[in-house]
Design an enzyme around this catalytic site. Sequence first.
Site, mmCIF file in Angstrom:
data_model
loop_
_atom_site.group_PDB
_atom_site.id
_atom_site.type_symbol
_atom_site.label_atom_id
_atom_site.label_comp_id
_atom_site.label_asym_id
_atom_site.label_seq_id
_atom_site.Cartn_x
_atom_site.Cartn_y
_atom_site.Cartn_z
ATOM 1 N N ASP A 35 -41.694 -63.931 17.097
ATOM 2 C CA ASP A 35 -41.447 -65.005 16.126
ATOM 3 C C ASP A 35 -42.755 -65.636 15.661
ATOM 4 O OD1 ASP A 35 -38.796 -64.543 16.355
ATOM 5 O OD2 ASP A 35 -38.397 -66.224 17.721
ATOM 6 N N SER A 80 -21.884 -32.707 -0.681
ATOM 7 C CA SER A 80 -21.059 -33.036 0.483
ATOM 8 C C SER A 80 -20.728 -31.740 1.220
ATOM 9 C CB SER A 80 -19.810 -33.782 0.051
ATOM 10 O OG SER A 80 -19.079 -32.990 -0.833
ATOM 11 N N LEU A 81 -19.880 -31.848 2.227
ATOM 12 C CA LEU A 81 -19.654 -30.698 3.108
ATOM 13 C C LEU A 81 -18.275 -30.080 2.913
ATOM 14 C CD1 LEU A 81 -21.066 -32.332 6.351
ATOM 15 C CD2 LEU A 81 -22.114 -30.438 5.096
ATOM 16 N N GLU A 110 -23.507 -31.834 15.187
ATOM 17 C CA GLU A 110 -23.777 -33.285 15.125
ATOM 18 C C GLU A 110 -22.487 -34.043 14.914
ATOM 19 O OE1 GLU A 110 -26.362 -33.803 11.772
ATOM 20 O OE2 GLU A 110 -28.020 -32.730 12.703
ATOM 21 N N LYS A 112 -20.189 -36.530 12.857
ATOM 22 C CA LYS A 112 -20.094 -36.906 11.452
ATOM 23 C C LYS A 112 -19.823 -38.407 11.409
ATOM 24 C CE LYS A 112 -17.869 -35.445 7.138
ATOM 25 N NZ LYS A 112 -17.576 -36.767 6.641
ATOM 26 N N ASP A 114 -19.046 -42.012 10.249
ATOM 27 C CA ASP A 114 -18.194 -42.523 9.170
ATOM 28 C C ASP A 114 -18.830 -43.779 8.587
ATOM 29 O OD1 ASP A 114 -16.140 -42.733 7.457
ATOM 30 O OD2 ASP A 114 -14.648 -43.398 8.923
ATOM 31 N N ARG A 133 -25.351 -41.995 -2.751
ATOM 32 C CA ARG A 133 -25.116 -40.606 -3.132
ATOM 33 C C ARG A 133 -24.789 -40.502 -4.622
ATOM 34 N NH1 ARG A 133 -20.880 -37.150 0.164
ATOM 35 N NH2 ARG A 133 -19.366 -38.343 -0.991
ATOM 36 N N GLU A 167 -26.884 -41.778 7.323
ATOM 37 C CA GLU A 167 -25.645 -42.530 7.184
ATOM 38 C C GLU A 167 -25.904 -43.950 7.681
ATOM 39 O OE1 GLU A 167 -23.544 -40.413 5.916
ATOM 40 O OE2 GLU A 167 -21.560 -41.338 6.070
ATOM 41 N N TYR A 214 -30.152 -37.471 9.380
ATOM 42 C CA TYR A 214 -29.797 -36.132 9.839
ATOM 43 C C TYR A 214 -30.345 -34.969 9.004
ATOM 44 C CZ TYR A 214 -26.042 -37.709 6.745
ATOM 45 O OH TYR A 214 -25.347 -38.259 5.708
ATOM 46 N N LYS A 299 -24.155 -27.025 11.706
ATOM 47 C CA LYS A 299 -25.182 -26.640 10.735
ATOM 48 C C LYS A 299 -25.958 -25.427 11.233
ATOM 49 C CE LYS A 299 -25.948 -31.420 9.404
ATOM 50 N NZ LYS A 299 -26.860 -32.559 9.355
ATOM 51 N N LYS A 323 -13.028 -31.928 10.603
ATOM 52 C CA LYS A 323 -12.447 -33.263 10.483
ATOM 53 C C LYS A 323 -11.402 -33.453 11.567
ATOM 54 C CE LYS A 323 -12.508 -35.451 6.808
ATOM 55 N NZ LYS A 323 -13.167 -36.680 6.369
ATOM 56 N N CYS A 416 -8.155 -60.596 -19.913
ATOM 57 C CA CYS A 416 -6.894 -60.434 -19.198
ATOM 58 C C CYS A 416 -6.053 -59.356 -19.879
ATOM 59 C CB CYS A 416 -6.146 -61.760 -19.175
ATOM 60 S SG CYS A 416 -4.513 -61.591 -18.442
ATOM 61 N N CYS A 419 -2.803 -61.522 -21.328
ATOM 62 C CA CYS A 419 -2.885 -62.554 -22.366
ATOM 63 C C CYS A 419 -4.226 -62.564 -23.094
ATOM 64 C CB CYS A 419 -2.610 -63.923 -21.758
ATOM 65 S SG CYS A 419 -3.938 -64.480 -20.672
ATOM 66 N N CYS A 432 -7.732 -64.584 -14.201
ATOM 67 C CA CYS A 432 -7.300 -65.072 -15.501
ATOM 68 C C CYS A 432 -6.954 -66.538 -15.262
ATOM 69 C CB CYS A 432 -6.065 -64.308 -15.971
ATOM 70 S SG CYS A 432 -5.273 -65.114 -17.376
ATOM 71 N N CYS A 437 -0.326 -67.632 -18.773
ATOM 72 C CA CYS A 437 -0.356 -66.171 -18.866
ATOM 73 C C CYS A 437 0.987 -65.630 -18.343
ATOM 74 C CB CYS A 437 -1.516 -65.640 -18.022
ATOM 75 S SG CYS A 437 -1.508 -63.862 -17.844
HETATM 76 S S1 IVH Z 1 -25.074 -33.182 6.527
HETATM 77 C C1 IVH Z 1 -26.111 -30.996 2.645
HETATM 78 N N1 IVH Z 1 -24.693 -34.492 8.756
HETATM 79 O O1 IVH Z 1 -20.630 -36.627 5.572
HETATM 80 C C2 IVH Z 1 -25.493 -31.503 3.898
HETATM 81 N N2 IVH Z 1 -23.578 -35.268 6.819
HETATM 82 O O2 IVH Z 1 -19.058 -34.770 3.298
HETATM 83 C C3 IVH Z 1 -25.580 -32.945 3.984
HETATM 84 N N3 IVH Z 1 -22.240 -37.292 7.174
HETATM 85 O O3 IVH Z 1 -22.118 -36.946 2.449
HETATM 86 C C4 IVH Z 1 -24.635 -33.544 4.901
HETATM 87 N N4 IVH Z 1 -22.702 -37.533 9.319
HETATM 88 O O4 IVH Z 1 -22.547 -38.779 4.110
HETATM 89 C C5 IVH Z 1 -24.383 -34.416 7.456
HETATM 90 N N5 IVH Z 1 -24.494 -35.568 10.808
HETATM 91 C C6 IVH Z 1 -24.192 -35.489 9.510
HETATM 92 C C7 IVH Z 1 -23.335 -36.430 8.875
HETATM 93 C C8 IVH Z 1 -23.056 -36.278 7.528
HETATM 94 C C9 IVH Z 1 -22.049 -38.025 8.278
HETATM 95 C C10 IVH Z 1 -21.622 -37.564 5.858
HETATM 96 C C11 IVH Z 1 -22.584 -37.527 4.715
HETATM 97 C C12 IVH Z 1 -22.031 -36.515 3.754
HETATM 98 C C13 IVH Z 1 -20.627 -36.354 4.198
HETATM 99 C C14 IVH Z 1 -20.211 -34.918 3.985
#
Ligand code: IVH
Length: 697
Positions: A35, A80-81, A110, A112, A114, A133, A167, A214, A299, A323, A416, A419, A432, A437
């Site tokens: 601080d 995306s994946l 890894e 995923k 959320d 994104r 993320e 990641y 991956k 998923k 609105c 109205c 509104c 209205c």
């Molecule tokens: S790899 C080109 N690794 O999931 C590959 N994505 O639908 C890039 N996400 O948009 C994605 N954890 O926002 C990757 N360990 C992870 C992740 C991850 C979460 C999200 C990311 C991406 C979505 C894929």
Amino acid sequence: MDLKEQARQLTDELLRAQKAYYVDGRSIISDLEYDRLFDELVRIESEHPELKDENSPTSRVGSDLTSDFPEVSHTIPVLSLDKAYSSQEVVAWMEKTARSAGRDLSFVEEEKIDGISIVLYYENGIFVRALTRGNGYVGNDVSSNVKTVKTVPLVLTEPVTIAVRGEIYLAKKDFEALRESSPEVANPRNMAAGTVRRQKSSEAAAVPLTIFVYEGFWADESKRPDNHLAILASLKRLGFRINPHLAVFSSSKEQSEKLLEKAGLEAEPLAFGDLASYLERVTERRASLEYEIDGMVTKVNELDVREALGYTEHHPRWAIAYKFESPQAVTKVKAVTVQVGRTGRITPVAELEPVQLGGSVVRRATLHNQEYIDSLELALGDTVSVVKRGDVIPAVDQVLEKNEEGNTTFVIPRTCPCCSSPLVQKGAHLYCVNRDCPDQVKGMLAFFTARDQMDMESIGPKAIEKLYDMKLVRDIPDLYTCDYDVLKGEKGYGEKMIASFKAAVEESKKRPFSTVLASIGLPDVGAKSAQILIRGGFSDIDRLLKASDENDIAAFTSIPQIGEQTAAGIIAALQDDAMRERIAGLRAAGLQFEQKAQEELPDQIFAGQVWAVTGSFEHFNPRSLALKELEKRGARTVSSITGKTTHLLAGTGGGSKRETAASLGVRIVSEAEFMAMLGQEEHGQEKKDAQQLSFGF
Ligand code: IVH
């Protein structure tokens, strides 16, 4: 030492301390010392603004200037994946991928996370911007907010030019703590998304967001490591936060160990045959993680193979997401319409291509407000996932695929839809403010007659539309004075119907004061707060009117659960002439404006407890009735189970909540047990009477 040098040294020390604390989880200096250094730097920077670096550690606290998040092009493709829904599918994908690569491969597994996908850009080791994104090519510049995330390094340990994907998320416990003040936010992801788009970064700074990164893309390809494990190790060395829950799969455990050793990274070394049991294990540990994950990502480890495999239009061919849940309802947004509620609040609604979800067909889903639309970056034609939260209206949860027509994020028109009055922004919502209205008036009337309110069931929204259109009704008291016989001869309005209207009107005069109070359109006064006001001493309307005439905020705020904002809202509403007239009209009609003894709240047997509810019930249909019973007796109700949840009320059916509860040691209560707790016994009339009493009807 000159000031410039002093500022530089302070900056270095603070950055080192921040990195150690937030990324590595250890303290290298005391809080007090931290601080002191921080204040010293703030002082120098405020006296000599020219010395303030854009990425100074003091920028973590954010600013009160508003930001409009300009659109900026990504320099890397932000895809995306592709998805799999079983471990068999993942194994099949691994085999197929190795076949098309034509050689043995290794894979990294890894979690995923959320959260919110973000791309961080650095030039020569200095943070330059953070982009959402967006549509994968263009994102919003949310740098000012992302800079407040303590685990996002502002200066790297080496002067590299790099784009990093990660993320941003909010830990479950932090979400639960913040939820008390924002109960409408459904989950940590939505709260993180909202925070990343706060207009004032000082507000974003108040939310303890964090990040896992990641993927890394080096501008100078010669600096780029040749496998994913080494990328993660490099990112870690540069100062980024990496998720330690990692596993490597290759032909044998020994081979995986070797790969890890070479990369200088810690993770679980496994063989291909272990994949299914690994995914099972992860699924089990999921509930006890400190953050939400919605799947696992597999991956390809070797970067030259990644390059050779390339991309489809939407996904890389070198990664796949597993998923956890079966797919949610997935559908397309055909249009966005805008509704005006009874309070004038504007709600955007997604009109969907019809889709089956939880036993019914969903055609429309709420989008809450502009902020929510922005956080989803939702545009017409986008493919979205739709969820049902509790028993309530379905909501759009996530954009899964952007539209191909180039539509950009939907913007609510500023007038609105009913109205055409100009709309006014209050907090997160547009309103509104024209009291006449028509949609607002109809909404207010329909709310008054609704089953949960005055329960004048036969006079539903359709009848109200008719009564309004025939100019028979313009405010609530008109429901008590209008001549329903005028409807005779109108199509669909026979004698029986008219008699049922009159009966409903008579019956409604018996509703207790608490119900009347919760139905006349006072802001923030629902069934629960009406009970609280009455218990707190406002046992008749005159006491309320007097307190509001005298602007006596304290008379309200001295009741523990009534806050200043609610008090001010009630006072303003009761001072309003139209509301006074409404109350006078309803009094003249013979409605109850004072409390009778038996309307008291029941004993607060669930005070201090946190309950979640799952499944369906014999005695509580819709399920919201069970929530009401809980809340009335002091429980806090939550939609997802966390470490803080104390009880799960479990009916028949229901999803994964039961297992989550079991794994967290949450007490599971059956319907029968719950009924016993409430002290309710028999079915039939007796029960109905009991319910009517306790629901305040
Ligand atoms: S790899 C080109 N690794 O999931 C590959 N994505 O639908 C890039 N996400 O948009 C994605 N954890 O926002 C990757 N360990 C992870 C992740 C991850 C979460 C999200 C990311 C991406 C979505 C894929």
